[in-house]
Design a protein around this motif. Structure first.
Motif, PDB file in Angstrom:
ATOM      1  N   ALA A  91      12.783   3.210  -0.968  1.00 13.51           N
ATOM      2  CA  ALA A  91      13.220   3.826   0.288  1.00 13.51           C
ATOM      3  C   ALA A  91      13.544   5.292   0.081  1.00 13.51           C
ATOM      4  CB  ALA A  91      14.419   3.064   0.859  1.00 13.51           C
ATOM      5  N   GLY A  92      12.780   5.916  -0.821  1.00 18.27           N
ATOM      6  CA  GLY A  92      12.899   7.360  -1.019  1.00 18.27           C
ATOM      7  C   GLY A  92      12.077   8.086   0.034  1.00 18.27           C
ATOM      8  N   ASN A  93      11.717   9.332  -0.253  1.00 15.95           N
ATOM      9  CA  ASN A  93      10.957  10.115   0.728  1.00 15.95           C
ATOM     10  C   ASN A  93       9.671   9.431   1.151  1.00 15.95           C
ATOM     11  OD1 ASN A  93      12.579  12.476   1.040  1.00 15.95           O
ATOM     12  ND2 ASN A  93      11.993  13.086  -1.029  1.00 15.95           N
ATOM     13  N   LEU A  94       8.906   8.909   0.176  1.00 17.39           N
ATOM     14  CA  LEU A  94       7.614   8.317   0.516  1.00 17.39           C
ATOM     15  C   LEU A  94       7.781   7.039   1.341  1.00 17.39           C
ATOM     16  CD1 LEU A  94       4.572   8.314   0.328  1.00 17.39           C
ATOM     17  CD2 LEU A  94       4.756   7.085  -1.842  1.00 17.39           C
ATOM     18  N   GLY A  95       8.675   6.155   0.900  1.00  9.32           N
ATOM     19  CA  GLY A  95       8.910   4.914   1.635  1.00  9.32           C
ATOM     20  C   GLY A  95       9.345   5.181   3.069  1.00  9.32           C
ATOM     21  N   CYS A 108      -0.963  -3.265  15.027  1.00  7.93           N
ATOM     22  CA  CYS A 108      -1.504  -4.321  14.188  1.00  7.93           C
ATOM     23  C   CYS A 108      -0.750  -4.363  12.873  1.00  7.93           C
ATOM     24  CB  CYS A 108      -2.984  -4.045  13.959  1.00  7.93           C
ATOM     25  SG  CYS A 108      -3.673  -4.964  12.620  1.00  7.93           S
ATOM     26  N   PHE A 109      -0.297  -3.204  12.419  1.00  4.39           N
ATOM     27  CA  PHE A 109       0.520  -3.135  11.201  1.00  4.39           C
ATOM     28  C   PHE A 109       1.946  -2.774  11.609  1.00  4.39           C
ATOM     29  CE2 PHE A 109      -3.777  -1.981   9.856  1.00  4.39           C
ATOM     30  CZ  PHE A 109      -3.987  -2.992   8.929  1.00  4.39           C
ATOM     31  N   GLN A 110       2.890  -3.603  11.192  1.00  6.27           N
ATOM     32  CA  GLN A 110       4.268  -3.308  11.542  1.00  6.27           C
ATOM     33  C   GLN A 110       5.129  -3.330  10.280  1.00  6.27           C
ATOM     34  OE1 GLN A 110       6.182  -5.958  14.334  1.00  6.27           O
ATOM     35  NE2 GLN A 110       7.520  -4.309  15.032  1.00  6.27           N
ATOM     36  N   VAL A 111       5.815  -2.234  10.053  1.00 10.08           N
ATOM     37  CA  VAL A 111       6.723  -2.201   8.905  1.00 10.08           C
ATOM     38  C   VAL A 111       7.970  -2.993   9.291  1.00 10.08           C
ATOM     39  CG1 VAL A 111       8.080  -0.772   7.341  1.00 10.08           C
ATOM     40  CG2 VAL A 111       5.842   0.026   8.141  1.00 10.08           C
ATOM     41  N   ALA A 112       8.227  -4.087   8.531  1.00 12.42           N
ATOM     42  CA  ALA A 112       9.315  -4.998   8.891  1.00 12.42           C
ATOM     43  C   ALA A 112      10.565  -4.765   8.056  1.00 12.42           C
ATOM     44  CB  ALA A 112       8.849  -6.445   8.726  1.00 12.42           C
ATOM     45  N   ALA A 113      10.386  -4.258   6.844  1.00 14.86           N
ATOM     46  CA  ALA A 113      11.557  -4.084   5.971  1.00 14.86           C
ATOM     47  C   ALA A 113      11.285  -3.071   4.864  1.00 14.86           C
ATOM     48  CB  ALA A 113      11.950  -5.419   5.339  1.00 14.86           C
ATOM     49  N   LEU A 114      12.355  -2.422   4.426  1.00  9.42           N
ATOM     50  CA  LEU A 114      12.331  -1.541   3.265  1.00  9.42           C
ATOM     51  C   LEU A 114      13.224  -2.167   2.195  1.00  9.42           C
ATOM     52  CD1 LEU A 114      12.813   1.734   5.271  1.00  9.42           C
ATOM     53  CD2 LEU A 114      11.113   1.603   3.455  1.00  9.42           C
ATOM     54  N   PHE A 115      12.912  -1.894   0.927  1.00 11.10           N
ATOM     55  CA  PHE A 115      13.713  -2.438  -0.173  1.00 11.10           C
ATOM     56  C   PHE A 115      13.986  -1.328  -1.182  1.00 11.10           C
ATOM     57  CE2 PHE A 115      11.122  -5.814   1.575  1.00 11.10           C
ATOM     58  CZ  PHE A 115      12.043  -6.850   1.748  1.00 11.10           C
ATOM     59  N   ASP A 116      15.163  -1.362  -1.767  1.00 10.23           N
ATOM     60  CA  ASP A 116      15.492  -0.390  -2.807  1.00 10.23           C
ATOM     61  C   ASP A 116      16.574  -1.013  -3.680  1.00 10.23           C
ATOM     62  OD1 ASP A 116      14.890   3.019  -2.612  1.00 10.23           O
ATOM     63  OD2 ASP A 116      16.128   2.176  -4.211  1.00 10.23           O
ATOM     64  N   LYS A 117      16.811  -0.383  -4.824  1.00 10.52           N
ATOM     65  CA  LYS A 117      17.893  -0.917  -5.668  1.00 10.52           C
ATOM     66  C   LYS A 117      19.074   0.031  -5.719  1.00 10.52           C
ATOM     67  CE  LYS A 117      15.770   0.733  -9.956  1.00 10.52           C
ATOM     68  NZ  LYS A 117      15.143   0.376 -11.240  1.00 10.52           N
ATOM     69  N   GLU A 118      18.879   1.258  -5.182  1.00 10.93           N
ATOM     70  CA  GLU A 118      19.973   2.228  -5.224  1.00 10.93           C
ATOM     71  C   GLU A 118      20.984   1.942  -4.116  1.00 10.93           C
ATOM     72  OE1 GLU A 118      19.422   6.391  -5.491  1.00 10.93           O
ATOM     73  OE2 GLU A 118      17.807   6.206  -6.965  1.00 10.93           O
ATOM     74  N   SER A 128      12.420   4.739  12.677  1.00 13.93           N
ATOM     75  CA  SER A 128      11.772   3.709  13.488  1.00 13.93           C
ATOM     76  C   SER A 128      12.577   2.403  13.530  1.00 13.93           C
ATOM     77  CB  SER A 128      10.383   3.428  12.902  1.00 13.93           C
ATOM     78  OG  SER A 128      10.489   3.204  11.503  1.00 13.93           O
ATOM     79  N   GLY A 129      13.754   2.390  12.889  1.00 19.33           N
ATOM     80  CA  GLY A 129      14.635   1.227  13.015  1.00 19.33           C
ATOM     81  C   GLY A 129      14.502   0.164  11.927  1.00 19.33           C
ATOM     82  N   VAL A 130      13.808   0.503  10.836  1.00 21.57           N
ATOM     83  CA  VAL A 130      13.636  -0.465   9.745  1.00 21.57           C
ATOM     84  C   VAL A 130      14.802  -0.341   8.754  1.00 21.57           C
ATOM     85  CG1 VAL A 130      12.116  -1.230   7.870  1.00 21.57           C
ATOM     86  CG2 VAL A 130      11.137  -0.269   9.978  1.00 21.57           C
ATOM     87  N   VAL A 131      15.405  -1.475   8.411  1.00 22.60           N
ATOM     88  CA  VAL A 131      16.593  -1.476   7.551  1.00 22.60           C
ATOM     89  C   VAL A 131      16.205  -1.563   6.068  1.00 22.60           C
ATOM     90  CG1 VAL A 131      18.728  -2.727   6.999  1.00 22.60           C
ATOM     91  CG2 VAL A 131      17.939  -2.571   9.368  1.00 22.60           C
ATOM     92  N   VAL A 132      16.991  -0.893   5.211  1.00 19.45           N
ATOM     93  CA  VAL A 132      16.787  -0.958   3.764  1.00 19.45           C
ATOM     94  C   VAL A 132      17.615  -2.104   3.179  1.00 19.45           C
ATOM     95  CG1 VAL A 132      16.926   0.270   1.562  1.00 19.45           C
ATOM     96  CG2 VAL A 132      16.436   1.547   3.674  1.00 19.45           C
ATOM     97  N   HIS A 133      16.922  -3.078   2.549  1.00 21.84           N
ATOM     98  CA  HIS A 133      17.580  -4.211   1.880  1.00 21.84           C
ATOM     99  C   HIS A 133      17.606  -3.977   0.376  1.00 21.84           C
ATOM    100  CE1 HIS A 133      17.181  -6.829   5.475  1.00 21.84           C
ATOM    101  NE2 HIS A 133      16.062  -6.152   5.667  1.00 21.84           N
ATOM    102  N   HIS A 134      18.486  -4.705  -0.310  1.00 19.67           N
ATOM    103  CA  HIS A 134      18.457  -4.661  -1.771  1.00 19.67           C
ATOM    104  C   HIS A 134      17.216  -5.421  -2.249  1.00 19.67           C
ATOM    105  CE1 HIS A 134      19.475  -5.149  -5.995  1.00 19.67           C
ATOM    106  NE2 HIS A 134      20.326  -4.150  -5.827  1.00 19.67           N
ATOM    107  N   ILE A 135      16.604  -4.933  -3.315  1.00 12.84           N
ATOM    108  CA  ILE A 135      15.389  -5.550  -3.850  1.00 12.84           C
ATOM    109  C   ILE A 135      15.632  -7.020  -4.228  1.00 12.84           C
ATOM    110  CG2 ILE A 135      15.887  -4.618  -6.167  1.00 12.84           C
ATOM    111  CD1 ILE A 135      12.340  -5.058  -4.746  1.00 12.84           C
ATOM    112  N   ALA A 153       6.238   2.040  -3.282  1.00  8.52           N
ATOM    113  CA  ALA A 153       6.568   3.452  -3.057  1.00  8.52           C
ATOM    114  C   ALA A 153       7.694   3.849  -3.999  1.00  8.52           C
ATOM    115  CB  ALA A 153       6.950   3.672  -1.592  1.00  8.52           C
ATOM    116  N   VAL A 154       7.517   3.466  -5.270  1.00  6.10           N
ATOM    117  CA  VAL A 154       8.517   3.762  -6.297  1.00  6.10           C
ATOM    118  C   VAL A 154       7.855   4.632  -7.370  1.00  6.10           C
ATOM    119  CG1 VAL A 154       9.746   1.575  -5.895  1.00  6.10           C
ATOM    120  CG2 VAL A 154       7.924   1.680  -7.638  1.00  6.10           C
TER     121      VAL A 154
END
Lengths: 217, 217
Positions: A91-95, A108-118, A128-135, A153-154
């Motif tokens: 969930a850095g700049n690229l994510g 047709c493509f929907q981003v449903a979730a982001l993940f990170d460990k930080e 766009s409203g997508v939440v960052v979850h722990h990996i 995207a790491v």
């Protein structure tokens, strides 16, 4: 599996043909041909016919393609007639840029979730409203959100680990943005986006060969 | 200009051949052939020969290609034997991600500057040390830093304006990440990165056609 027989180049060209047909449809064109497509969009007409032949008989000799029908066929072949939910790891700049990308047509493509460990990124929401979850929540969120495409995207050094975790969570289609080639298990489709390749075609244009090189036959 | 004669697909394939040759060289292989390349990397041997023919005679019939020589030729054709300095317009998530991208081999591509119009972003430095300038400084920084490739990393609605400003600053090679097709002046090479296309080949793999479709001839 057919993906090993039909090349990725063919599939990428189908995507391009579909975009050309969408442009034609938007300007009211109802019929076209491989020659017309090739001329208007600088493609190769023999290649168009060959690529389409893999998937059936679409045109009528001497008449051409019905734009609406061919669009529908290509949408179906490419699996664009259904929704694919995407999970982005990193969930850095690229994510975040990918989560906010507005170029996914028809949803047709929907981003449903982001993940990170930080810890500092957890719970953050993209524009766009997508939440960052722990990996560590990957398996559970992938199942609950019915995510079928994973995005890496790491940094390069974490890419293999992320590919392994995505695979273990049941995802079999992965788009990798890290500049490495991670290994995958059989049955997992991994595509690495090499951003340098895009720059190389511009570099060609700027080079001597791009300015005044030989003319092809 | 030759770029209108040799297709972008051909140039992109040269980039791929070069990556394959780099892998071969790294593992100590000194000679290869179009057949060997095709088998090892799932390419098309006739296509390889045809693509290379545009640029001269490289192989020796019955012997194949000298890996070192062909790499040098491809590097030269693609203009990768010199450095190209890049200016990125848009210092949001995408612009920053690109500035920090570590996939540009051999430092042939170097991000020299970022540009934005938002006051909060000016003077910020990317992880890689690239400074964000105001867009009004574009002409001066492009000239001073000898920037030859411009990158559009702004929202779709600002893409045309940014392409125009880049062109006015003297840049003739532009990579556009906004999901629109900006117009360009003759002589300007604009390549639009369509991120959705990468997802579409994965979507194909997940679709019925990707699982058990017809076999090509």
């Amino acid at each position: 599996m057919k993906t090993e027989k039909i090349s990725e180049f063919t599939i990428n060209r189908l995507s391009i043909y579909l975009r050309c047909l969408n442009l034609l449809a938007a300007s009211g064109v109802t019929t076209t041909s491989s020659q017309a497509l090739a001329e208007q969009f600088q493609l190769n007409s023999a290649q168009i016919r060959k690529d389409l032949t893999y998937f059936g008989e679409f045109g009528v000799r001497g008449v051409g393609y019905n734009v609406t029908e061919l669009r529908a066929h290509l949408n179906e072949i490419l699996g664009l007639d259904r929704q694919h939910r995407i999970g982005i790891v990193g969930a850095g700049n690229l994510g975040m840029a990918l989560a906010n990308y507005r170029g996914f047509e028809h949803e047709c493509f929907q981003v449903a979730a982001l993940f990170d460990k930080e810890a500092s990124r957890l719970g953050i929401t993209s524009r766009s409203g997508v939440v960052v979850h722990h990996i560590d929540e990957l398996d559970e969120v992938v199942a609950r959100q019915r995510i079928v495409i994973g995005v890496v995207a790491v940094p390069a050094e974490n890419a293999q680990e992320v590919v392994d975790r995505l695979t273990e969570s049941g995802i079999s289609a992965i788009l990798n943005f890290a500049p490495v080639r991670p290994n995958t298990r059989p049955g997992v489709q991994l595509k690495t986006m090499d951003l340098a390749i895009s720059f190389e075609s511009l570099s060609y244009f700027l080079s001597d060969s791009g300015q005044d090189g030989p003319t092809p036959p």
